[in-house]
Design an enzyme around this catalytic site. Structure first.
Site, mmCIF file in Angstrom:
data_model
loop_
_atom_site.group_PDB
_atom_site.id
_atom_site.type_symbol
_atom_site.label_atom_id
_atom_site.label_comp_id
_atom_site.label_asym_id
_atom_site.label_seq_id
_atom_site.Cartn_x
_atom_site.Cartn_y
_atom_site.Cartn_z
ATOM 1 N N ARG A 66 0.843 -1.192 0.000
ATOM 2 C CA ARG A 66 0.000 0.000 0.000
ATOM 3 C C ARG A 66 0.875 1.237 0.000
ATOM 4 O O ARG A 66 1.842 1.333 0.748
ATOM 5 C CB ARG A 66 -0.941 0.048 1.201
ATOM 6 C CG ARG A 66 -1.677 1.397 1.290
ATOM 7 C CD ARG A 66 -3.026 1.353 1.920
ATOM 8 N NE ARG A 66 -3.635 2.676 1.963
ATOM 9 C CZ ARG A 66 -4.330 3.244 0.972
ATOM 10 N NH1 ARG A 66 -4.516 2.586 -0.155
ATOM 11 N NH2 ARG A 66 -4.838 4.437 1.095
ATOM 12 N N SER A 69 -0.494 7.929 1.720
ATOM 13 C CA SER A 69 -0.044 9.308 1.853
ATOM 14 C C SER A 69 -0.368 9.831 3.249
ATOM 15 O O SER A 69 -1.485 9.682 3.738
ATOM 16 C CB SER A 69 -0.724 10.197 0.802
ATOM 17 O OG SER A 69 -0.343 9.790 -0.496
ATOM 18 N N GLU A 70 0.629 10.446 3.848
ATOM 19 C CA GLU A 70 0.493 10.988 5.199
ATOM 20 C C GLU A 70 -0.740 11.874 5.320
ATOM 21 O O GLU A 70 -1.028 12.696 4.448
ATOM 22 C CB GLU A 70 1.741 11.816 5.512
ATOM 23 C CG GLU A 70 1.715 12.503 6.867
ATOM 24 C CD GLU A 70 2.965 13.341 7.084
ATOM 25 O OE1 GLU A 70 3.472 13.355 8.219
ATOM 26 O OE2 GLU A 70 3.446 13.971 6.111
ATOM 27 N N CYS A 84 -8.695 8.316 5.630
ATOM 28 C CA CYS A 84 -7.274 7.964 5.689
ATOM 29 C C CYS A 84 -6.925 7.117 6.914
ATOM 30 O O CYS A 84 -6.216 6.101 6.787
ATOM 31 C CB CYS A 84 -6.421 9.222 5.674
ATOM 32 S SG CYS A 84 -6.681 10.258 4.218
ATOM 33 N N GLY A 109 -2.174 16.021 2.174
ATOM 34 C CA GLY A 109 -3.136 16.740 1.343
ATOM 35 C C GLY A 109 -2.984 16.488 -0.143
ATOM 36 O O GLY A 109 -3.113 17.406 -0.954
ATOM 37 N N ARG A 110 -2.701 15.233 -0.528
ATOM 38 C CA ARG A 110 -2.433 14.885 -1.931
ATOM 39 C C ARG A 110 -1.294 15.729 -2.487
ATOM 40 O O ARG A 110 -1.293 16.138 -3.639
ATOM 41 C CB ARG A 110 -3.694 15.013 -2.799
ATOM 42 C CG ARG A 110 -4.811 14.054 -2.438
ATOM 43 C CD ARG A 110 -5.832 13.896 -3.565
ATOM 44 N NE ARG A 110 -6.428 15.150 -3.954
ATOM 45 C CZ ARG A 110 -7.502 15.699 -3.369
ATOM 46 N NH1 ARG A 110 -8.117 15.058 -2.376
ATOM 47 N NH2 ARG A 110 -7.989 16.849 -3.780
ATOM 48 N N ASP A 142 -4.246 16.874 -7.619
ATOM 49 C CA ASP A 142 -3.476 15.824 -6.956
ATOM 50 C C ASP A 142 -2.027 16.001 -7.372
ATOM 51 O O ASP A 142 -1.670 15.740 -8.522
ATOM 52 C CB ASP A 142 -3.992 14.437 -7.352
ATOM 53 C CG ASP A 142 -3.380 13.310 -6.526
ATOM 54 O OD1 ASP A 142 -2.256 13.494 -6.012
ATOM 55 O OD2 ASP A 142 -4.016 12.255 -6.392
ATOM 56 N N ARG A 144 0.670 14.461 -6.231
ATOM 57 C CA ARG A 144 1.558 13.386 -5.806
ATOM 58 C C ARG A 144 2.316 12.755 -6.966
ATOM 59 O O ARG A 144 1.762 12.505 -8.026
ATOM 60 C CB ARG A 144 0.759 12.308 -5.069
ATOM 61 C CG ARG A 144 0.257 12.769 -3.714
ATOM 62 C CD ARG A 144 -0.649 11.749 -3.067
ATOM 63 N NE ARG A 144 -1.901 11.585 -3.794
ATOM 64 C CZ ARG A 144 -2.889 10.791 -3.397
ATOM 65 N NH1 ARG A 144 -2.745 10.086 -2.278
ATOM 66 N NH2 ARG A 144 -4.009 10.708 -4.097
ATOM 67 N N LYS A 170 -2.275 5.488 -8.868
ATOM 68 C CA LYS A 170 -1.119 4.892 -8.194
ATOM 69 C C LYS A 170 -0.560 3.726 -9.010
ATOM 70 O O LYS A 170 0.660 3.629 -9.221
ATOM 71 C CB LYS A 170 -1.504 4.423 -6.793
ATOM 72 C CG LYS A 170 -1.800 5.555 -5.827
ATOM 73 C CD LYS A 170 -2.138 5.033 -4.436
ATOM 74 C CE LYS A 170 -2.387 6.186 -3.469
ATOM 75 N NZ LYS A 170 -2.725 5.715 -2.109
#
Length: 223
Positions: A66, A69-70, A84, A109-110, A142, A144, A170
Site C-alpha cells: 500500500r 499518503s500521510e 485515511c 493533502g495529496r 493531486d 503526488r 497509483k
C-alpha cells in the site's frame, strides 16, 4: 548515480536502504503488530518516506503493498472528514496477514501540504468539492508523484506487488516507473456522514473504486 531502466519506462535512480529497525505498533482499537521500519538514501524528492515491512513479504509471489499518503488529521487525530485513518489501520492488518509492505509517504493533502489542505477544507465548507478547492487555491488537484515509492520498492526487492488501493493513478504511475503491479486490490469503504462528499468526489472525479452504498447520499451543506 546508478539507475535502472525498463523498456518503455521512466529512468529510475537507485535508492538504497539506510536503516532497518523493528518497531512494535499498537492502534487505538488495541490491534498490535510488529513491523520493520525502513529508511532510505537517494530518494528522488529528498523527503523522509518510510517503509513498514509487515508479515513475510516472501510468502506469496506478489506481496501486498500500500502507498499511504500521510494525513496528520486523519491518521493521528482521527478526523472523520476523510477515510485515511481507517484505511491505514485496515492496510496494516491486511498486509500483515499476507505479507508485504506499507509505504508511508510524506504527501500531506495529496501533495499540497498541511496548511493548504486546511485552507482547502475551508473552501469545501463553502461548497466546493475536494478537487475544486485545490484548484481554487491555484494548486494541483493531486500533486503526488510516486517516483520515490518506486525507488523504495526496488530497494526492497519488490518488483511485482499486488497494490492495495482504490486509486487507479497509483498503479498507473508505478507501472510507468517500471514496477509490475500484478493487480489492484480495493480497500474497504470507510464512509461517515462527514466524509461522504469527499468519497463521492473521489469516485466520480478521479474514478476511485469506492463502492458506496446505494443509500449513501451526500449531505447538504448548512445554509
Amino acid at each position: 548515480m546508478d539507475a535502472v531502466l525498463s523498456a518503455g519506462h521512466t529512468l529510475l535512480a537507485n535508492a538504497s536502504v539506510r536503516t532497518r529497525v523493528t518497531i512494535p505498533l499498537r492502534f487505538a482499537d488495541g490491534y498490535e503488530v510488529t513491523a520493520d521500519a525502513v529508511t532510505f538514501h537517494g530518494l528522488a524528492d529528498g523527503k523522509e518516506h518510510v517503509a513498514f515491512v509487515l508479515g513475510d513479504p516472501t510468502a506469496a509471489p506478489s506481496p501486498l503493498v500500500r502507498l499511504h499518503s500521510e494525513c496528520l488529521t486523519g491518521d493521528v487525530f482521527g478526523s472523520a472528514r476523510c477515510d485515511c485513518g481507517p484505511q491505514l489501520r485496515e492496510a496494516v492488518e491486511r498486509i500483515t496477514v499476507t505479507g508485504g509492505v506499507l509505504l508511508y509517504l510524506r504527501q500531506e493533502g495529496r501533495g499540497i501540504g498541511l496548511y493548504n489542505k486546511l485552507d482547502a477544507y475551508a473552501l469545501q465548507d463553502a461548497g466546493l468539492d475536494t478537487y475544486e478547492a485545490n484548484t481554487a487555491l491555484g494548486l494541483p488537484e493531486d500533486g503526488r508523484d510516486y517516483t520515490a515509492a518506486a525507488q523504495m520498492l526496488t530497494a526492497l526487492g519488490v518488483a511485482e506487488p499486488d497494490l492495495l488501493t482504490n486509486n487507479p493513478d497509483k498503479a498507473r504511475q508505478l507501472r510507468d516507473l517500471g514496477i509490475s503491479v500484478t493487480r489492484t486490490v480495493p480497500t474497504g469503504v470507510h464512509s461517515t456522514p462527514s466524509n461522504l462528499r469527499y468519497l463521492h468526489a473521489k469516485a466520480q472525479h478521479t474514478h476511485h473504486t469506492i463502492d458506496l452504498p446505494a443509500t449513501a447520499t451526500v449531505p447538504a451543506l448548512a445554509g
